[in-house]
Design an enzyme around this catalytic site. Structure first.
Site, PDB file in Angstrom:
ATOM      1  N   ARG A  85     -34.798  52.572 -17.939  1.00  0.00           N
ATOM      2  CA  ARG A  85     -34.377  51.185 -17.777  1.00  0.00           C
ATOM      3  C   ARG A  85     -32.865  51.044 -17.721  1.00  0.00           C
ATOM      4  O   ARG A  85     -32.334  50.216 -17.015  1.00  0.00           O
ATOM      5  CB  ARG A  85     -34.925  50.364 -18.945  1.00  0.00           C
ATOM      6  CG  ARG A  85     -34.472  48.923 -18.931  1.00  0.00           C
ATOM      7  CD  ARG A  85     -34.914  48.206 -20.186  1.00  0.00           C
ATOM      8  NE  ARG A  85     -36.336  48.072 -20.259  1.00  0.00           N
ATOM      9  CZ  ARG A  85     -37.039  48.109 -21.388  1.00  0.00           C
ATOM     10  NH1 ARG A  85     -36.430  48.287 -22.532  1.00  0.00           N
ATOM     11  NH2 ARG A  85     -38.331  47.963 -21.372  1.00  0.00           N
ATOM     12  N   TYR A  86     -32.165  51.859 -18.537  1.00  0.00           N
ATOM     13  CA  TYR A  86     -30.708  51.807 -18.594  1.00  0.00           C
ATOM     14  C   TYR A  86     -30.184  53.038 -17.872  1.00  0.00           C
ATOM     15  O   TYR A  86     -30.810  54.095 -17.925  1.00  0.00           O
ATOM     16  CB  TYR A  86     -30.230  51.845 -20.041  1.00  0.00           C
ATOM     17  CG  TYR A  86     -30.842  50.784 -20.931  1.00  0.00           C
ATOM     18  CD1 TYR A  86     -30.464  49.448 -20.809  1.00  0.00           C
ATOM     19  CD2 TYR A  86     -31.780  51.116 -21.896  1.00  0.00           C
ATOM     20  CE1 TYR A  86     -31.001  48.490 -21.644  1.00  0.00           C
ATOM     21  CE2 TYR A  86     -32.320  50.153 -22.739  1.00  0.00           C
ATOM     22  CZ  TYR A  86     -31.933  48.840 -22.607  1.00  0.00           C
ATOM     23  OH  TYR A  86     -32.472  47.902 -23.437  1.00  0.00           O
ATOM     24  N   ARG A  89     -29.606  56.598 -20.108  1.00  0.00           N
ATOM     25  CA  ARG A  89     -30.595  57.131 -21.049  1.00  0.00           C
ATOM     26  C   ARG A  89     -32.006  56.776 -20.604  1.00  0.00           C
ATOM     27  O   ARG A  89     -32.212  55.757 -19.949  1.00  0.00           O
ATOM     28  CB  ARG A  89     -30.352  56.613 -22.468  1.00  0.00           C
ATOM     29  CG  ARG A  89     -30.331  55.091 -22.599  1.00  0.00           C
ATOM     30  CD  ARG A  89     -29.363  54.692 -23.721  1.00  0.00           C
ATOM     31  NE  ARG A  89     -29.404  53.281 -24.077  1.00  0.00           N
ATOM     32  CZ  ARG A  89     -28.727  52.325 -23.439  1.00  0.00           C
ATOM     33  NH1 ARG A  89     -28.019  52.610 -22.348  1.00  0.00           N
ATOM     34  NH2 ARG A  89     -28.777  51.086 -23.865  1.00  0.00           N
ATOM     35  N   CYS A  98     -50.038  57.725 -32.762  1.00  0.00           N
ATOM     36  CA  CYS A  98     -49.226  57.573 -33.969  1.00  0.00           C
ATOM     37  C   CYS A  98     -50.104  57.919 -35.168  1.00  0.00           C
ATOM     38  O   CYS A  98     -51.320  57.768 -35.099  1.00  0.00           O
ATOM     39  CB  CYS A  98     -48.736  56.142 -34.123  1.00  0.00           C
ATOM     40  SG  CYS A  98     -47.713  55.600 -32.752  1.00  0.00           S
ATOM     41  N   CYS A 102     -49.272  50.118 -36.311  1.00  0.00           N
ATOM     42  CA  CYS A 102     -48.661  48.904 -36.839  1.00  0.00           C
ATOM     43  C   CYS A 102     -49.308  47.712 -36.146  1.00  0.00           C
ATOM     44  O   CYS A 102     -49.499  47.733 -34.926  1.00  0.00           O
ATOM     45  CB  CYS A 102     -47.163  48.910 -36.556  1.00  0.00           C
ATOM     46  SG  CYS A 102     -46.382  50.487 -36.960  1.00  0.00           S
ATOM     47  N   CYS A 105     -47.364  46.213 -33.173  1.00  0.00           N
ATOM     48  CA  CYS A 105     -46.780  47.182 -32.232  1.00  0.00           C
ATOM     49  C   CYS A 105     -46.567  46.581 -30.845  1.00  0.00           C
ATOM     50  O   CYS A 105     -47.464  45.981 -30.274  1.00  0.00           O
ATOM     51  CB  CYS A 105     -47.688  48.402 -32.108  1.00  0.00           C
ATOM     52  SG  CYS A 105     -47.098  49.582 -30.892  1.00  0.00           S
ATOM     53  N   ARG A 107     -46.208  48.276 -28.214  1.00  0.00           N
ATOM     54  CA  ARG A 107     -46.962  49.060 -27.219  1.00  0.00           C
ATOM     55  C   ARG A 107     -48.430  49.141 -27.625  1.00  0.00           C
ATOM     56  O   ARG A 107     -49.111  50.125 -27.338  1.00  0.00           O
ATOM     57  CB  ARG A 107     -46.378  50.479 -27.089  1.00  0.00           C
ATOM     58  CG  ARG A 107     -44.941  50.489 -26.620  1.00  0.00           C
ATOM     59  CD  ARG A 107     -44.566  51.762 -25.862  1.00  0.00           C
ATOM     60  NE  ARG A 107     -43.236  51.614 -25.307  1.00  0.00           N
ATOM     61  CZ  ARG A 107     -42.120  52.122 -25.853  1.00  0.00           C
ATOM     62  NH1 ARG A 107     -42.203  52.868 -26.933  1.00  0.00           N
ATOM     63  NH2 ARG A 107     -40.947  51.902 -25.306  1.00  0.00           N
ATOM     64  N   ASP A 266     -41.519  41.564 -30.709  1.00  0.00           N
ATOM     65  CA  ASP A 266     -41.813  41.391 -29.274  1.00  0.00           C
ATOM     66  C   ASP A 266     -43.054  40.535 -29.070  1.00  0.00           C
ATOM     67  O   ASP A 266     -43.875  40.385 -29.964  1.00  0.00           O
ATOM     68  CB  ASP A 266     -42.001  42.770 -28.624  1.00  0.00           C
ATOM     69  CG  ASP A 266     -40.684  43.523 -28.561  1.00  0.00           C
ATOM     70  OD1 ASP A 266     -39.696  42.949 -28.080  1.00  0.00           O
ATOM     71  OD2 ASP A 266     -40.648  44.689 -29.007  1.00  0.00           O
ATOM     72  N   ASP A 303     -35.604  42.306 -27.157  1.00  0.00           N
ATOM     73  CA  ASP A 303     -35.932  42.994 -25.913  1.00  0.00           C
ATOM     74  C   ASP A 303     -36.456  41.908 -24.970  1.00  0.00           C
ATOM     75  O   ASP A 303     -37.503  41.317 -25.233  1.00  0.00           O
ATOM     76  CB  ASP A 303     -36.979  44.086 -26.165  1.00  0.00           C
ATOM     77  CG  ASP A 303     -36.674  45.331 -25.380  1.00  0.00           C
ATOM     78  OD1 ASP A 303     -36.479  45.195 -24.139  1.00  0.00           O
ATOM     79  OD2 ASP A 303     -36.632  46.419 -25.968  1.00  0.00           O
ATOM     80  N   LYS A 310     -32.550  45.205 -23.895  1.00  0.00           N
ATOM     81  CA  LYS A 310     -32.229  44.613 -25.195  1.00  0.00           C
ATOM     82  C   LYS A 310     -30.881  43.908 -25.142  1.00  0.00           C
ATOM     83  O   LYS A 310     -29.953  44.428 -24.542  1.00  0.00           O
ATOM     84  CB  LYS A 310     -32.122  45.711 -26.246  1.00  0.00           C
ATOM     85  CG  LYS A 310     -33.417  46.403 -26.586  1.00  0.00           C
ATOM     86  CD  LYS A 310     -33.154  47.472 -27.642  1.00  0.00           C
ATOM     87  CE  LYS A 310     -34.239  48.519 -27.736  1.00  0.00           C
ATOM     88  NZ  LYS A 310     -34.714  49.082 -26.486  1.00  0.00           N
TER      89      LYS A 310
HETATM   90  C1  LIG Z   1     -34.825  50.519 -26.509  1.00  0.00           C
HETATM   91  C2  LIG Z   1     -34.812  51.371 -25.340  1.00  0.00           C
HETATM   92  C3  LIG Z   1     -33.814  52.355 -25.196  1.00  0.00           C
HETATM   93  C4  LIG Z   1     -32.755  52.610 -26.229  1.00  0.00           C
HETATM   94  O1  LIG Z   1     -31.795  51.611 -26.233  1.00  0.00           O
HETATM   95  P1  LIG Z   1     -30.514  51.770 -27.160  1.00  0.00           P
HETATM   96  O2  LIG Z   1     -29.875  50.423 -27.069  1.00  0.00           O
HETATM   97  O3  LIG Z   1     -29.676  52.862 -26.594  1.00  0.00           O
HETATM   98  O4  LIG Z   1     -30.992  52.113 -28.531  1.00  0.00           O
HETATM   99  C5  LIG Z   1     -33.828  53.114 -24.049  1.00  0.00           C
HETATM  100  N1  LIG Z   1     -34.749  52.927 -23.082  1.00  0.00           N
HETATM  101  C6  LIG Z   1     -35.705  51.989 -23.207  1.00  0.00           C
HETATM  102  C7  LIG Z   1     -36.684  51.839 -22.100  1.00  0.00           C
HETATM  103  C8  LIG Z   1     -35.777  51.184 -24.335  1.00  0.00           C
HETATM  104  O5  LIG Z   1     -36.758  50.279 -24.461  1.00  0.00           O
HETATM  105  S1  SF4 Z   2     -44.649  50.352 -33.671  1.00  0.00           S
HETATM  106 FE1  SF4 Z   2     -46.300  51.162 -32.339  1.00  0.00          FE
HETATM  107  S2  SF4 Z   2     -45.440  53.061 -31.490  1.00  0.00           S
HETATM  108 FE2  SF4 Z   2     -44.210  52.536 -33.292  1.00  0.00          FE
HETATM  109  S3  SF4 Z   2     -45.173  53.655 -35.022  1.00  0.00           S
HETATM  110 FE3  SF4 Z   2     -46.051  51.577 -34.976  1.00  0.00          FE
HETATM  111  S4  SF4 Z   2     -47.907  51.821 -33.755  1.00  0.00           S
HETATM  112 FE4  SF4 Z   2     -46.651  53.615 -33.313  1.00  0.00          FE
END
Ligand SMILES: *Cc1c(COP(=O)(O)O)cnc(C)c1O
Ligand code: SF4
Length: 339
Positions: A85-86, A89, A98, A102, A105, A107, A266, A303, A310
């Site tokens: 996305r960025y 990174r 996991c 959670c 979560c 995801r 989220d 986010d 973010k």
């Molecule tokens: C959160 C996230 C990151 C990390 O973002 P930082 O601001 O560097 O901590 C990188 N890629 C994705 C897709 C993310 O959701």
């Molecule tokens: S937030 Fe989602 S991905 Fe992260 S530890 Fe909890 S269940 Fe796993």
């Protein structure tokens, strides 16, 4: 209490849910994975822990803005297991499992479902993508929880990433040290210290997560020179008051974990019972800044739904004036600043 609780019937047998809710909880369980590790089972007397992991019938309520892919992972996923996305990174998700699930979560629609780990072939495609994108300076292993992999598998991933010259930083996002601390053993430490730098970002939401076993795991990581950061989610009924939040960040700092992000929860489906307002989050951040050490200050972030990334959403201290700025200090007094 020696096995991970995964079924609603397990939860009922352990007295964690009411008989009257079993039918509805079965529907919850069909949609979202459940797992409560043996370690966490010993900590469920803390409301702030119980609420994070024991499913609730409120998860069946979907409010109007909630999304199946709240932070738009799919829109930025060029290939399976990788989100870019960025520019500098990317996230690599070698596994979607996991040790615990959670209830909030982000995801939750993908973790704990279907085939859990990338195949060797799929991983190779990820390495190839990273190789072909020299702007990628950092690879973040996320998931799922990447530290659920066997040390040998992690070793292989790190070795492969190390062959890509432009990847300088490897970061792990994990919840394991506080939710399943016995997985942090010497084999894992060996893998995490074989190359530097490796950053580990720990997901911790409540001060009661710092159990003796969790502290042993955290100390093992810190003593071996691994840089530790903390990320937390602001959760209604878990940590949305200044006493709990300040205890959480002070505990992190005391145990050598620098608070990095406080996430606004989220818009994942069925999580409205965890959501505070942003105004409330800003108020808490102002209170934190007003009293607590700078080391205890994470950045409050949102986010943006849909995949825009973010952004910081903390309180604003500065307002532009005709001939300069009005700026509030830590205790709320206004000052004038002329450039
Ligand atoms: C959160 C996230 C990151 C990390 O973002 P930082 O601001 O560097 O901590 C990188 N890629 C994705 C897709 C993310 O959701
Ligand atoms: S937030 Fe989602 S991905 Fe992260 S530890 Fe909890 S269940 Fe796993």
């Amino acid at each position: 209490m020696t096995k991970t609780l995964r079924e609603v019937s397990d939860l009922a047998a352990a007295g964690l849910v009411a008989e009257s809710e079993l039918a509805k909880l079965a529907v919850v369980a069909e949609k979202y994975s459940i797992a409560i590790s043996p370690h966490l089972q010993g900590l469920l007397q803390h409301e702030g822990i119980r609420r994070q992991f024991v499913p609730d019938v409120a998860e069946l309520i979907s409010s109007k803005n909630e999304l199946t892919d709240p932070i738009g992972d799919q829109t930025h996923s060029p290939i399976k297991g990788l989100i870019h996305r960025y520019p500098d990174r990317c996230l690599l998700q070698p596994v979607t499992m996991c040790p615990v699930y959670c209830r909030f979560c982000f995801r939750r629609e993908t973790v704990g479902q279907g085939s859990a780990a990338l195949t060797a072939h799929e991983l190779n495609a990820c390495y190839e993508y990273i190789q072909q994108h020299p702007e990628i300076w950092e690879v973040i292993l996320s998931g799922g929880d990447p530290l659920i992999l066997k040390p040998k598998q992690l070793q292989q991933i790190i070795t492969n990433l190390d062959q890509i010259k432009h990847v300088e930083i490897i970061r792990f996002h994990t919840r394991i040290p506080t939710v399943d601390p016995h997985r942090v053993n010497l084999d894992l430490i060996k893998v995490l210290t074989q190359r530097r730098p490796i950053y580990v970002v720990l997901h911790i939401n409540h001060p009661a997560e710092f159990s003796p076993a969790a502290l042993d795991a955290i100390n093992m990581l810190a003593d071996n020179g691994i840089v530790l950061l903390g990320q937390s989610v602001l959760l209604k009924g878990v940590n949305d008051n200044i006493e709990t939040l300040s205890q959480l960040f002070r505990a992190m700092v005391k145990y050598r974990i620098k608070p990095y992000y406080l996430h606004h929860v989220d818009l994942a489906a069925g999580t409205s019972h965890f959501r505070t307002t942003i105004a409330r989050g800003q108020e808490l951040m102002t209170q934190l800044r007003g009293t607590y050490s700078g080391l205890c200050q994470p950045q409050y972030v949102l986010d943006i739904p849909g995949g825009a990334g973010k952004s910081p959403i903390g309180p604003n201290y500065l307002t532009s004036q005709q001939s300069g700025y009005q700026i509030a200090n830590f205790n709320g007094k206004e000052h004038f600043y002329e450039e």
